[in-house]
Design a protein around this motif. Sequence first.
Motif, mmCIF file in Angstrom:
data_model
loop_
_atom_site.group_PDB
_atom_site.id
_atom_site.type_symbol
_atom_site.label_atom_id
_atom_site.label_comp_id
_atom_site.label_asym_id
_atom_site.label_seq_id
_atom_site.Cartn_x
_atom_site.Cartn_y
_atom_site.Cartn_z
ATOM 1 N N UNK A 20 45.455 43.900 83.038
ATOM 2 C CA UNK A 20 46.780 44.320 83.505
ATOM 3 C C UNK A 20 47.664 43.112 83.804
ATOM 4 N N UNK A 21 47.078 42.086 84.428
ATOM 5 C CA UNK A 21 47.840 40.886 84.756
ATOM 6 C C UNK A 21 48.373 40.183 83.509
ATOM 7 N N UNK A 22 47.706 40.369 82.384
ATOM 8 C CA UNK A 22 48.119 39.699 81.147
ATOM 9 C C UNK A 22 49.112 40.521 80.335
ATOM 10 N N UNK A 23 49.374 41.747 80.751
ATOM 11 C CA UNK A 23 50.205 42.670 79.984
ATOM 12 C C UNK A 23 51.620 42.712 80.575
ATOM 13 N N UNK A 24 52.618 42.152 79.868
ATOM 14 C CA UNK A 24 53.984 42.146 80.418
ATOM 15 C C UNK A 24 54.514 43.534 80.756
ATOM 16 N N UNK A 25 54.001 44.573 80.086
ATOM 17 C CA UNK A 25 54.452 45.932 80.387
ATOM 18 C C UNK A 25 53.921 46.415 81.736
ATOM 19 N N UNK A 26 52.927 45.701 82.271
ATOM 20 C CA UNK A 26 52.308 46.131 83.525
ATOM 21 C C UNK A 26 52.242 45.018 84.567
ATOM 22 N N UNK A 27 52.941 43.921 84.335
ATOM 23 C CA UNK A 27 52.901 42.822 85.303
ATOM 24 C C UNK A 27 54.291 42.354 85.717
ATOM 25 N N UNK A 28 55.296 43.205 85.500
ATOM 26 C CA UNK A 28 56.648 42.831 85.867
ATOM 27 C C UNK A 28 57.366 42.026 84.811
ATOM 28 N N UNK A 29 56.900 42.120 83.558
ATOM 29 C CA UNK A 29 57.562 41.424 82.462
ATOM 30 C C UNK A 29 57.292 39.933 82.415
ATOM 31 N N UNK A 30 56.195 39.488 82.996
ATOM 32 C CA UNK A 30 55.894 38.057 83.075
ATOM 33 C C UNK A 30 54.958 37.615 81.951
ATOM 34 N N UNK A 31 55.211 36.426 81.400
ATOM 35 C CA UNK A 31 54.204 35.797 80.555
ATOM 36 C C UNK A 31 53.231 35.069 81.489
ATOM 37 N N UNK A 32 52.194 34.452 80.927
ATOM 38 C CA UNK A 32 51.162 33.872 81.780
ATOM 39 C C UNK A 32 51.682 32.712 82.625
#
Length: 217
Positions: free
Chosen positions: A155-167
């Motif tokens: 989830x943390x790696x998925x921009x659709x589920x982490x607030x639109x963030x890249x790593x």
Amino acid sequence: MKSRLALACAAGGLSLLAALPASFMALAQTAPASDMSTLKPAASFSSIADQKARSVALFEEASKVIEHPRCLNCHPAGDRPLQTMAMHPHQPPVTRGDGGMGVPGMMCNTCHGADNATVVGQSPTLKSIPGNPAWHLAPIEMAWVGKSLGEICQQLKDPARNGGRDLSKIVEHMSHDSLVGWGWNPGEGREPAPGTQAEFGELIKAWVDTGAACPAG
């Protein structure tokens, strides 16, 4: 009236461990209790030759923070925040509302100010009301409660589920965001997250640098 409001806002207080997620409890059973209040430095994982295994080990160390109630309470699976080490539903009974800020008449900032507020003379367990200028629930897409560590990692790696963030933005968020940082300064009467925000940020950066591999499951 003011003391009644303070009592209502702070009703969560500090309580004994009772209902932590299974993954947190499993980790607690395999490590000495003292280890759970500290974080190993990212550099200490350099001896793991296999990069993927090292990446997974780094994330598992970071999970001491990710799966701590200080973080999980604001990443609930439902529309109600949680409180205390036992992760009780929030009292008074507030709900998520728009932007995770609550609903009219009971917004987060009705009780939570810009800083932690000391509570005097209410109860032996109610010492302070949490505070931060950006106090709010994480979006429902970022819910962590009830998920395995591997699921949270994906989830943390998925921009659709982490607030639109890249790593790179995930690293910045974990390392420097003040609301994340509240977990290490939660106010009197609350157990802080393990280690420090700087140590946590270093673990997340090292995890990203080694490929951001996720634990199985």
